[in-house]
Design an enzyme around this catalytic site. Structure first.
Site, PDB file in Angstrom:
ATOM      1  N   ASP A 163     -62.274  -4.738  80.050  1.00  0.00           N
ATOM      2  CA  ASP A 163     -62.465  -6.023  80.732  1.00  0.00           C
ATOM      3  C   ASP A 163     -63.767  -6.097  81.514  1.00  0.00           C
ATOM      4  O   ASP A 163     -63.860  -6.747  82.542  1.00  0.00           O
ATOM      5  CB  ASP A 163     -61.271  -6.323  81.655  1.00  0.00           C
ATOM      6  CG  ASP A 163     -59.958  -6.171  80.915  1.00  0.00           C
ATOM      7  OD1 ASP A 163     -59.867  -6.711  79.803  1.00  0.00           O
ATOM      8  OD2 ASP A 163     -59.043  -5.502  81.422  1.00  0.00           O
ATOM      9  N   GLY A 175     -58.481  -7.793  74.389  1.00  0.00           N
ATOM     10  CA  GLY A 175     -58.629  -9.243  74.468  1.00  0.00           C
ATOM     11  C   GLY A 175     -60.068  -9.555  74.791  1.00  0.00           C
ATOM     12  O   GLY A 175     -60.552  -9.179  75.847  1.00  0.00           O
ATOM     13  N   HIS A 176     -60.774 -10.165  73.875  1.00  0.00           N
ATOM     14  CA  HIS A 176     -62.174 -10.477  74.125  1.00  0.00           C
ATOM     15  C   HIS A 176     -62.320 -11.972  74.383  1.00  0.00           C
ATOM     16  O   HIS A 176     -62.002 -12.792  73.533  1.00  0.00           O
ATOM     17  CB  HIS A 176     -63.051 -10.034  72.945  1.00  0.00           C
ATOM     18  CG  HIS A 176     -63.221  -8.555  72.917  1.00  0.00           C
ATOM     19  ND1 HIS A 176     -63.901  -7.894  71.933  1.00  0.00           N
ATOM     20  CD2 HIS A 176     -62.810  -7.606  73.784  1.00  0.00           C
ATOM     21  CE1 HIS A 176     -63.892  -6.591  72.191  1.00  0.00           C
ATOM     22  NE2 HIS A 176     -63.231  -6.400  73.304  1.00  0.00           N
TER      23      HIS A 176
HETATM   24  P1  IMP Z   1     -52.325   0.457  75.049  1.00  0.00           P
HETATM   25  O1  IMP Z   1     -53.726   0.529  74.612  1.00  0.00           O
HETATM   26  O2  IMP Z   1     -51.668  -0.862  74.776  1.00  0.00           O
HETATM   27  O3  IMP Z   1     -51.500   1.620  74.543  1.00  0.00           O
HETATM   28  O4  IMP Z   1     -52.318   0.585  76.654  1.00  0.00           O
HETATM   29  C1  IMP Z   1     -52.722   1.782  77.300  1.00  0.00           C
HETATM   30  C2  IMP Z   1     -53.479   1.464  78.569  1.00  0.00           C
HETATM   31  O5  IMP Z   1     -54.711   0.844  78.246  1.00  0.00           O
HETATM   32  C3  IMP Z   1     -52.766   0.476  79.512  1.00  0.00           C
HETATM   33  O6  IMP Z   1     -53.087   0.828  80.848  1.00  0.00           O
HETATM   34  C4  IMP Z   1     -53.380  -0.858  79.123  1.00  0.00           C
HETATM   35  O7  IMP Z   1     -53.293  -1.801  80.169  1.00  0.00           O
HETATM   36  C5  IMP Z   1     -54.820  -0.418  78.873  1.00  0.00           C
HETATM   37  N1  IMP Z   1     -55.527  -1.337  77.972  1.00  0.00           N
HETATM   38  C6  IMP Z   1     -55.418  -1.418  76.628  1.00  0.00           C
HETATM   39  N2  IMP Z   1     -56.239  -2.363  76.137  1.00  0.00           N
HETATM   40  C7  IMP Z   1     -56.901  -2.875  77.189  1.00  0.00           C
HETATM   41  C8  IMP Z   1     -57.932  -3.861  77.324  1.00  0.00           C
HETATM   42  O8  IMP Z   1     -58.400  -4.481  76.361  1.00  0.00           O
HETATM   43  N3  IMP Z   1     -58.360  -4.114  78.590  1.00  0.00           N
HETATM   44  C9  IMP Z   1     -57.884  -3.448  79.661  1.00  0.00           C
HETATM   45  N4  IMP Z   1     -56.934  -2.510  79.590  1.00  0.00           N
HETATM   46  C10 IMP Z   1     -56.450  -2.231  78.361  1.00  0.00           C
HETATM   47 MG    MG Z   2     -60.406  -7.207  77.553  1.00  0.00          MG
END
Ligand code: IMP
Ligand code: MG
Length: 333
Positions: free
Chosen positions: A15, A44-45
């Site tokens: 982010d 999420g972009h």
């Molecule tokens: P996962 O990637 O869904 O397995 O989540 C693992 C960790 O990475 C969690 O703390 C999520 O909130 C974080 N996370 C995954 N993708 C994003 C992203 O695009 N932005 C911020 N945090 C992310």
């Molecule tokens: Mg993001």
């Protein structure tokens, strides 16, 4: 002569505004291909084009500029979510025939999503990311080339990289969510740094400019306690910066810019161009703080104004990285 790849990657916990910078670079017309090199629907972009806001999870933002856009072999993809995103992009007026998928990209199944939805300890995005990468490593996964519905989209990045093409690699998450170098187990299930780009089908000699993206403060979303202060200032940053997950809507935990972390991620990823985003958020809130680098323990420094804040960051970072270019930018719009 083989292709060159410029890279956009996150230096914090995701982010940081990678989407915005990838979008700016893609608009330059310099690139033949834009590809995502890690992650899946967890990302999420948020991208603004011509004043309009678009949120994508899988498809790289090259598609917004009519550039061939590839979901790389380092990514994982759920077929239904991919199709839904293609409909969203098509209905938004973009040329979705430019979207391609690496034949060796792994598939996120509905079982993966169900399994991930039961997670409580990591605070995942519940998009099936971890289970899909687990099955890939366990050699029990399914690749895009195993799915007839995807056959029209398949490409081989390793092959494309042998020709004189110019690539832009778009990262997801950030270096401190990296499976190896993040705060395990509070990490995502892929590598988010420069090594991951190479593993998508390039040699290290093909890496061109590395754009490292950070924010003027730091955010994390997930199950661990990250935020040190809980007060009206932090809440205001959350409101002004709209610090809520693009995928899950969860409030992001907020802390000050950690220069020790920033130095580590710039160094490990060979950052040539550092972009520090969302300066306008601190300006609106009127608080400028930094976690002091090279200190014993946590020490938070306060600055009077934007110039003092930027002056300090410049001074510290140019001492460590004399040739790195540093840019300060506002929120995407
Ligand atoms: P996962 O990637 O869904 O397995 O989540 C693992 C960790 O990475 C969690 O703390 C999520 O909130 C974080 N996370 C995954 N993708 C994003 C992203 O695009 N932005 C911020 N945090 C992310
Ligand atoms: Mg993001």
């Amino acid at each position: 002569m083989s292709g060159l790849v410029d890279v956009v990657l996150g230096l914090q916990y995701g982010d940081e505004g990678k989407g915005k910078i990838t979008n700016q670079l893609a608009a330059s017309g310099e690139y033949d291909y834009v590809f995502r090199f890690n992650g899946g629907g967890n990302a999420g972009h948020t991208i603004y084009k011509d004043g309009q806001k678009y949120v994508t999870h899988l498809v790289p933002c090259g598609v917004l500029h009519g550039i061939e856009s590839i979901i790389g072999p380092g990514c994982v993809l759920n077929v239904d979510k991919f199709k839904a995103e293609m409909v969203y992009l098509f209905e938004s007026g973009f040329d979705t025939s430019k979207v391609k998928i690496a034949y060796n990209c792994h598939i996120v199944t509905d079982d993966h999503i169900q399994e991930d939805s039961r997670d409580v300890s990591i605070g995942t995005t519940k998009t099936g990311n971890g289970p899909a990468y687990r099955d890939k490593i366990n050699r029990t996964g399914i690749q895009a080339q195993d799915v007839p519905e995807l056959s029209d989209y398949l490409v081989d990045i390793g092959e494309l990289s042998c020709y004189e093409n110019k690539f832009l690699a778009e990262g997801a998450q950030g270096y401190f969510l990296d499976i190896d170098y993040g705060d395990y187990p509070y990490v995502t299930s892929s590598n988010c740094g420069i090594g991951a780009v190479i593993n998508n089908g390039f040699s290290h000699k093909q890496i061109g400019n590395v754009y490292g993206i950070a924010k003027a403060y730091s955010t994390y979303v997930g199950a661990k306690d990250y935020q040190f202060e809980d007060n009206s200032v932090v809440e205001k940053i959350r409101q002004v910066g709209q610090e809520y997950g693009a995928t899950t809507g969860r409030p992001r935990q907020i802390d000050w810019l950690d220069l020790d972390e920033l130095i580590i991620s710039c160094q490990r990823n060979g950052v040539d161009n550092l972009i520090i985003n969302k300066i306008d958020v601190l300006e609106e809130v009127g608080i400028w703080k930094i976690i002091e680098p090279f200190a014993h323990g946590r020490n938070v420094l306060s600055f009077e104004n934007k110039n003092d804040f930027i002056g300090y960051v410049d001074r510290i970072l140019t001492k460590t990285f004399p040739s790195m270019k540093i840019q300060y930018q506002d929120s995407p719009m």
